[in-house]
Design a protein around this motif. Structure first.
Motif, PDB file in Angstrom:
ATOM      1  N   GLY A  10       0.790  -0.741  -0.114  1.00  0.00           N
ATOM      2  CA  GLY A  10      -0.115  -0.078  -0.109  1.00  0.00           C
ATOM      3  C   GLY A  10       0.370   0.822   0.306  1.00  0.00           C
ATOM      4  N   ALA A  11       1.568   0.802  -0.824  1.00  0.00           N
ATOM      5  CA  ALA A  11       3.048   2.526  -0.327  1.00  0.00           C
ATOM      6  C   ALA A  11       2.362   3.497  -1.034  1.00  0.00           C
ATOM      7  N   SER A  12       2.053   3.128  -1.570  1.00  0.00           N
ATOM      8  CA  SER A  12       1.381   4.516  -3.502  1.00  0.00           C
ATOM      9  C   SER A  12       0.567   5.442  -2.683  1.00  0.00           C
ATOM     10  N   GLY A  13      -0.410   4.635  -1.191  1.00  0.00           N
ATOM     11  CA  GLY A  13      -1.264   5.169  -0.785  1.00  0.00           C
ATOM     12  C   GLY A  13      -0.886   5.792   0.600  1.00  0.00           C
ATOM     13  N   ASP A  14      -1.645   7.353   1.323  1.00  0.00           N
ATOM     14  CA  ASP A  14      -1.740   7.827   2.219  1.00  0.00           C
ATOM     15  C   ASP A  14      -0.419   7.508   3.070  1.00  0.00           C
ATOM     16  N   GLN A  15      -1.279   6.515   3.690  1.00  0.00           N
ATOM     17  CA  GLN A  15      -1.166   5.926   4.942  1.00  0.00           C
ATOM     18  C   GLN A  15       0.537   5.227   4.891  1.00  0.00           C
ATOM     19  N   VAL A  33       5.120  -1.765  -2.429  1.00  0.00           N
ATOM     20  CA  VAL A  33       4.492  -2.497  -3.481  1.00  0.00           C
ATOM     21  C   VAL A  33       3.404  -1.438  -4.060  1.00  0.00           C
ATOM     22  N   THR A  34       3.596  -2.252  -5.226  1.00  0.00           N
ATOM     23  CA  THR A  34       2.284  -1.124  -6.661  1.00  0.00           C
ATOM     24  C   THR A  34       2.015  -1.884  -7.208  1.00  0.00           C
ATOM     25  N   ARG A  35       0.452  -1.680  -8.236  1.00  0.00           N
ATOM     26  CA  ARG A  35       0.450  -2.624  -9.193  1.00  0.00           C
ATOM     27  C   ARG A  35       0.985  -1.394 -10.694  1.00  0.00           C
ATOM     28  N   TYR A  56       5.976  -5.423  -7.304  1.00  0.00           N
ATOM     29  CA  TYR A  56       4.305  -5.427  -8.203  1.00  0.00           C
ATOM     30  C   TYR A  56       4.126  -6.187  -7.679  1.00  0.00           C
ATOM     31  N   ALA A  57       2.826  -6.268  -6.442  1.00  0.00           N
ATOM     32  CA  ALA A  57       2.389  -7.589  -5.896  1.00  0.00           C
ATOM     33  C   ALA A  57       0.452  -6.654  -6.352  1.00  0.00           C
ATOM     34  N   ASP A  58      -0.316  -8.063  -6.505  1.00  0.00           N
ATOM     35  CA  ASP A  58      -1.486  -7.243  -6.301  1.00  0.00           C
ATOM     36  C   ASP A  58      -2.664  -8.180  -5.827  1.00  0.00           C
ATOM     37  N   TYR A  59      -3.131  -7.488  -4.978  1.00  0.00           N
ATOM     38  CA  TYR A  59      -4.049  -8.300  -3.422  1.00  0.00           C
ATOM     39  C   TYR A  59      -4.438  -9.557  -3.932  1.00  0.00           C
ATOM     40  N   ASN A  80      -0.655  -2.180   5.410  1.00  0.00           N
ATOM     41  CA  ASN A  80      -1.188  -1.365   4.939  1.00  0.00           C
ATOM     42  C   ASN A  80      -2.407  -2.249   3.830  1.00  0.00           C
ATOM     43  N   LEU A  81      -3.943  -2.013   3.982  1.00  0.00           N
ATOM     44  CA  LEU A  81      -5.022  -3.052   3.115  1.00  0.00           C
ATOM     45  C   LEU A  81      -5.821  -1.550   3.399  1.00  0.00           C
ATOM     46  N   PRO A  82      -6.957  -1.086   1.655  1.00  0.00           N
ATOM     47  CA  PRO A  82      -7.671  -0.824   1.383  1.00  0.00           C
ATOM     48  C   PRO A  82      -8.592  -1.405   2.044  1.00  0.00           C
ATOM     49  N   GLN A 150      -2.716   0.506  15.779  1.00  0.00           N
ATOM     50  CA  GLN A 150      -4.665   0.487  15.403  1.00  0.00           C
ATOM     51  C   GLN A 150      -4.336   2.140  15.339  1.00  0.00           C
ATOM     52  N   PRO A 151      -4.701   2.845  14.096  1.00  0.00           N
ATOM     53  CA  PRO A 151      -4.708   4.089  14.532  1.00  0.00           C
ATOM     54  C   PRO A 151      -6.300   4.452  15.046  1.00  0.00           C
ATOM     55  N   VAL A 152      -6.322   5.429  15.859  1.00  0.00           N
ATOM     56  CA  VAL A 152      -8.068   5.885  15.962  1.00  0.00           C
ATOM     57  C   VAL A 152      -8.380   7.058  14.579  1.00  0.00           C
ATOM     58  N   ILE A 153      -8.273   7.530  13.696  1.00  0.00           N
ATOM     59  CA  ILE A 153      -8.077   8.960  13.447  1.00  0.00           C
ATOM     60  C   ILE A 153      -7.284  10.003  12.858  1.00  0.00           C
TER      61      ILE A 153
HETATM   62  N1  LIG Z   1      -8.841   6.205  10.885  1.00  0.00           N
HETATM   63  C1  LIG Z   1      -8.628   7.099  10.227  1.00  0.00           C
HETATM   64  O1  LIG Z   1      -8.386   8.315  10.143  1.00  0.00           O
HETATM   65  C2  LIG Z   1      -8.892   6.595   8.344  1.00  0.00           C
HETATM   66  C3  LIG Z   1      -8.698   7.865   6.944  1.00  0.00           C
HETATM   67  C4  LIG Z   1      -7.975   7.396   5.636  1.00  0.00           C
HETATM   68  C5  LIG Z   1      -8.322   5.532   5.006  1.00  0.00           C
HETATM   69  N2  LIG Z   1      -8.929   5.126   6.241  1.00  0.00           N
HETATM   70  C6  LIG Z   1      -8.772   3.561   6.479  1.00  0.00           C
HETATM   71  O2  LIG Z   1      -7.596   3.270   5.298  1.00  0.00           O
HETATM   72  C7  LIG Z   1      -7.589   2.503   4.599  1.00  0.00           C
HETATM   73  C8  LIG Z   1      -7.109   2.237   3.263  1.00  0.00           C
HETATM   74  O3  LIG Z   1      -7.989   4.114   2.870  1.00  0.00           O
HETATM   75  P1  LIG Z   1      -8.007   3.546   1.817  1.00  0.00           P
HETATM   76  O4  LIG Z   1      -8.223   3.066   0.971  1.00  0.00           O
HETATM   77  O5  LIG Z   1      -8.039   5.338   0.725  1.00  0.00           O
HETATM   78  O6  LIG Z   1      -5.549   3.727   1.001  1.00  0.00           O
HETATM   79  P2  LIG Z   1      -5.239   4.279  -0.309  1.00  0.00           P
HETATM   80  O7  LIG Z   1      -4.993   5.506   0.855  1.00  0.00           O
HETATM   81  O8  LIG Z   1      -6.386   4.886  -1.163  1.00  0.00           O
HETATM   82  O9  LIG Z   1      -4.537   3.482  -0.698  1.00  0.00           O
HETATM   83  C9  LIG Z   1      -4.916   2.318  -1.211  1.00  0.00           C
HETATM   84  C10 LIG Z   1      -3.757   1.809  -1.851  1.00  0.00           C
HETATM   85  O10 LIG Z   1      -3.798   0.052  -2.130  1.00  0.00           O
HETATM   86  C11 LIG Z   1      -3.197  -0.373  -2.943  1.00  0.00           C
HETATM   87  N3  LIG Z   1      -4.503  -1.220  -3.476  1.00  0.00           N
HETATM   88  C12 LIG Z   1      -5.293  -1.143  -3.911  1.00  0.00           C
HETATM   89  N4  LIG Z   1      -5.608  -2.014  -4.403  1.00  0.00           N
HETATM   90  C13 LIG Z   1      -4.601  -2.757  -4.169  1.00  0.00           C
HETATM   91  C14 LIG Z   1      -4.761  -4.159  -4.915  1.00  0.00           C
HETATM   92  N5  LIG Z   1      -5.551  -5.350  -5.367  1.00  0.00           N
HETATM   93  N6  LIG Z   1      -3.117  -5.143  -4.957  1.00  0.00           N
HETATM   94  C15 LIG Z   1      -2.642  -3.936  -4.539  1.00  0.00           C
HETATM   95  N7  LIG Z   1      -2.617  -3.132  -3.806  1.00  0.00           N
HETATM   96  C16 LIG Z   1      -3.515  -2.100  -3.940  1.00  0.00           C
HETATM   97  C17 LIG Z   1      -2.923   0.789  -3.940  1.00  0.00           C
HETATM   98  O11 LIG Z   1      -1.839   0.260  -4.772  1.00  0.00           O
HETATM   99  P3  LIG Z   1      -1.516   1.020  -5.784  1.00  0.00           P
HETATM  100  O12 LIG Z   1      -2.555   1.567  -6.670  1.00  0.00           O
HETATM  101  O13 LIG Z   1      -0.315   1.572  -5.946  1.00  0.00           O
HETATM  102  O14 LIG Z   1      -0.926  -0.259  -6.658  1.00  0.00           O
HETATM  103  C18 LIG Z   1      -2.812   2.049  -2.652  1.00  0.00           C
HETATM  104  O15 LIG Z   1      -1.415   2.062  -2.188  1.00  0.00           O
HETATM  105  C19 LIG Z   1      -9.265   2.277   4.976  1.00  0.00           C
HETATM  106  O16 LIG Z   1      -9.936   1.048   5.510  1.00  0.00           O
HETATM  107  C20 LIG Z   1      -9.573   3.443   5.157  1.00  0.00           C
HETATM  108  O17 LIG Z   1     -11.330   3.172   5.528  1.00  0.00           O
HETATM  109  C21 LIG Z   1      -8.422   5.358   8.080  1.00  0.00           C
END
Ligand SMILES: NC(=O)c1ccc[n+]([C@@H]2O[C@H](COP(=O)([O-])OP(=O)(O)OC[C@H]3O[C@@H](n4cnc5c(N)ncnc54)[C@H](OP(=O)(O)O)[C@@H]3O)[C@@H](O)[C@H]2O)c1
Length: 310
Positions: A10-15, A33-35, A56-59, A80-82, A150-153
């Motif tokens: 989940g490296a390219s996501g915000d967290q 890790v990224t697709r 490269y990896a895909d869930y 980190n999971l989506p 386990q971050p709250v927010i």
């Molecule tokens: N507690 C809080 O305040 C808070 C705030 C924000 C989010 N969240 C939670 O955090 C979690 C993640 O947030 P988000 O979904 O918004 O994440 P995001 O930041 O959009 O990131 C998604 C990441 O997942 C990867 N990804 C998505 N599908 C994938 C797949 N099939 N295979 C491999 N990698 C995959 C993407 O990588 P690539 O596209 O590069 O492959 C990307 O790095 C969610 O459960 C959300 O509810 C919590």
């Protein structure tokens, strides 16, 4: 501390991007890790050109997950999971289990740190997104020595497209929190630092650690303090949870694999619980956590000054 090679799912996501950035800052080597073949793992929002190492990896392809771990030979794994709020949970549950199994059998992997991205209690709460995270954690812990952070927010939520325009345009933090709700907002960078501290503590395997920011802040105080730090007049507006959930449902409709009206109802239920649960879900006493994972937590003001405000 010795530099470690860390594979970040989940490296390219915000967290995940914050984790890549902080790992580098602390002198570790991050493999992203990224697709996305264009992503270069710089800890920036993808896609960018750069020098970072990626794999490269895909869930949805279990073999690609174990292959990424076997090929990159990390010493630690950050997972980190989506979201499962608007997507089916089953493929991600399977992916979590596969990653944990591969982590356990790959020589040299010393720790697996699972960022649950949200509050996770020790029993199902009847909220789909929560219960899916709990099941991910159960499967991971059953398959490998792992620690769950386990971050709250996140404070960084205020920068997202569903919050920032109102903050900048109207001077309003519109959030589905009751005015009196005590919330320990935490910076994404601090969660990254806590994960980095956890990866060097294999003795913490099996522990689930709820983390929040340094203090509890109510919505009106958040607006006042953030406004003062960035030099704008801000006020807090408690958004009705049903309106928030419908708004989020519309926002995520395009990419959702589940029926968005049903999922909006789920989101509303969990936010009603956040606002009213006697267990105060967004409140965390960080003192005992920092004794185990010594990290300098960021205040609202420090966080605000580190951001670029348009
Ligand atoms: N507690 C809080 O305040 C808070 C705030 C924000 C989010 N969240 C939670 O955090 C979690 C993640 O947030 P988000 O979904 O918004 O994440 P995001 O930041 O959009 O990131 C998604 C990441 O997942 C990867 N990804 C998505 N599908 C994938 C797949 N099939 N295979 C491999 N990698 C995959 C993407 O990588 P690539 O596209 O590069 O492959 C990307 O790095 C969610 O459960 C959300 O509810 C919590």
């Amino acid at each position: 501390m010795n530099a470690m090679r860390v594979l970040v799912f989940g490296a390219s996501g915000d967290q995940g991007a914050a984790q890549v950035r902080r790992l580098r800052l602390h002198g570790h080597r991050a493999v992203a890790v990224t697709r996305n073949p264009q992503y270069r793992g710089d800890g920036l929002r993808a896609p960018v050109a750069g020098t970072g190492e990626t794999v490269y990896a895909d869930y949805r392809q279990p073999q690609s997950l174990s292959r990424a771990i076997a090929e990159t030979r990390p010493q630690a794994i950050f997972l980190n999971l989506p979201s499962t709020s608007f997507q089916a949970a089953a493929p991600l549950l399977q992916a979590a289990e596969e990653i944990a199994r591969a982590s356990a059998r790959t020589p040299g992997v010393q720790s697996l740190v699972f960022n649950t991205s949200m509050i996770v209690h020790d029993q199902p709460l009847g909220f789909a997104a929560h219960d899916a995270r709990l099941e991910m954690r159960r499967r991971i812990m059953a398959a490998a020595p792992a620690v769950s952070i386990q971050p709250v927010i996140y404070l960084d939520n205020l920068l997202r497209a569903w919050a920032l325009p109102t903050l900048l345009g109207e001077g309003v933090i519109r959030y589905p929190h009751a005015e009196e709700l005590e919330v320990c907002w935490i910076a994404q960078d601090d969660v990254a630092d806590l994960m980095i501290a956890a990866m060097t503590r294999p003795d913490l395997a099996g522990r689930s650690i709820t983390v929040g920011g340094p203090e509890a802040v109510r919505g009106p105080d958040l607006a006042r303090r953030l406004g003062a730090a960035i030099g704008r007049a801000l006020r807090f507006e408690s958004e009705p949870v049903t309106e928030f959930a419908a708004r989020m449902g519309r926002l995520f409709e395009a990419g959702a694999s589940l029926e968005s009206r049903r999922l909006s109802a789920q989101l509303a239920r969990i936010y009603q619980w956040y606002n009213s649960a006697p267990s105060r879900p967004f409140y965390v006493d960080m003192k005992p956590v920092l004794e185990v994972l010594p990290v300098a937590l960021t205040s609202v003001e420090q966080w605000a000054r580190r951001q670029t405000w348009p």
